[in-house]
Design an enzyme around this catalytic site. Structure first.
Site, short mmCIF file in Angstrom:
data_model
loop_
_atom_site.label_atom_id
_atom_site.label_comp_id
_atom_site.label_asym_id
_atom_site.label_seq_id
_atom_site.Cartn_x
_atom_site.Cartn_y
_atom_site.Cartn_z
N ALA A 41 0.82 -1.21 0.00
CA ALA A 41 0.00 0.00 0.00
C ALA A 41 0.85 1.26 0.00
O ALA A 41 1.76 1.40 0.82
CB ALA A 41 -0.93 0.01 1.22
N GLY A 46 6.40 1.14 5.74
CA GLY A 46 7.30 0.19 5.10
C GLY A 46 7.39 0.41 3.60
O GLY A 46 8.48 0.38 3.01
N CYS A 47 6.25 0.63 2.97
CA CYS A 47 6.24 0.82 1.51
C CYS A 47 6.92 2.13 1.12
O CYS A 47 7.57 2.21 0.09
CB CYS A 47 4.81 0.77 0.99
N THR A 48 6.78 3.14 1.97
CA THR A 48 7.46 4.41 1.71
C THR A 48 8.97 4.22 1.81
O THR A 48 9.72 4.67 0.94
CB THR A 48 6.98 5.49 2.70
N ALA A 51 10.14 2.25 -1.31
CA ALA A 51 10.09 3.07 -2.53
C ALA A 51 11.19 4.12 -2.53
O ALA A 51 11.83 4.37 -3.55
CB ALA A 51 8.72 3.73 -2.66
#
Length: 155
Positions: A41, A46-48, A51
């Site tokens: 998401a 974590g995804c930030t 990325a």
């Protein structure tokens, strides 16, 4: 449970919308190596981190002949907000129906906080110029993953 891909398998082709609603296909990258990574998401911690690690490594990856594509089930508008907020400089694609996630084995049962849940399995692949899987990593960690991938690829 979706089938997992292995080294040497043909990478399942796809055409998905990017953050601006433009279609992007895996076949657009034929002749080049591309990292395809799946994340749960946009705009989550974590995804930030993951990325931004790809963003910060993009020049070195590019020098090594690698492009990067991120895929999540988020809608293009959410992806665009994420891209703009974090200054992401590689395509982020939307797979709201989870068809591509499933085809790549990146959606299914996983353990989360000790419980079995169904969701996006954080996964990263390297696809060679002929469209074959060169590297397949499932259940990767958001933090430190790009550094490990760079070590694995000797970049």
């Amino acid at each position: 449970m979706s089938t997992r891909l292995a080294v040497g398998d043909a990478a399942p082709d796809f055409t998905l919308s990017d953050a601006d609603g433009k279609p992007v296909s895996l076949s657009d990258y034929r002749g080049r190596r591309v990292i395809v990574y799946f994340y749960p998401a946009a705009s989550t911690p974590g995804c930030t981190k993951e990325a931004c690690d790809f963003r910060d490594s993009l020049a070195d990856l590019g020098d090594a002949g690698l492009d990067v594509i991120g895929i999540s089930p988020d809608k293009p508008a959410k992806i665009a907000k994420f891209r703009d907020a974090e200054g992401l400089n590689f395509p982020l694609l939307s797979d709201p129906d989870k068809e591509v996630l499933t085809a790549w084995g990146a959606f299914g049962e996983k353990k989360m906080y000790g419980k079995t849940v169904t969701g996006v399995i954080r996964s990263t692949f390297v696809v060679d110029g002929d469209g074959k899987i060169e590297e397949a990593q499932y259940n990767v960690r958001a933090t430190g993953h790009v550094a490990k991938l760079r070590r694995d690829l000797k970049i």
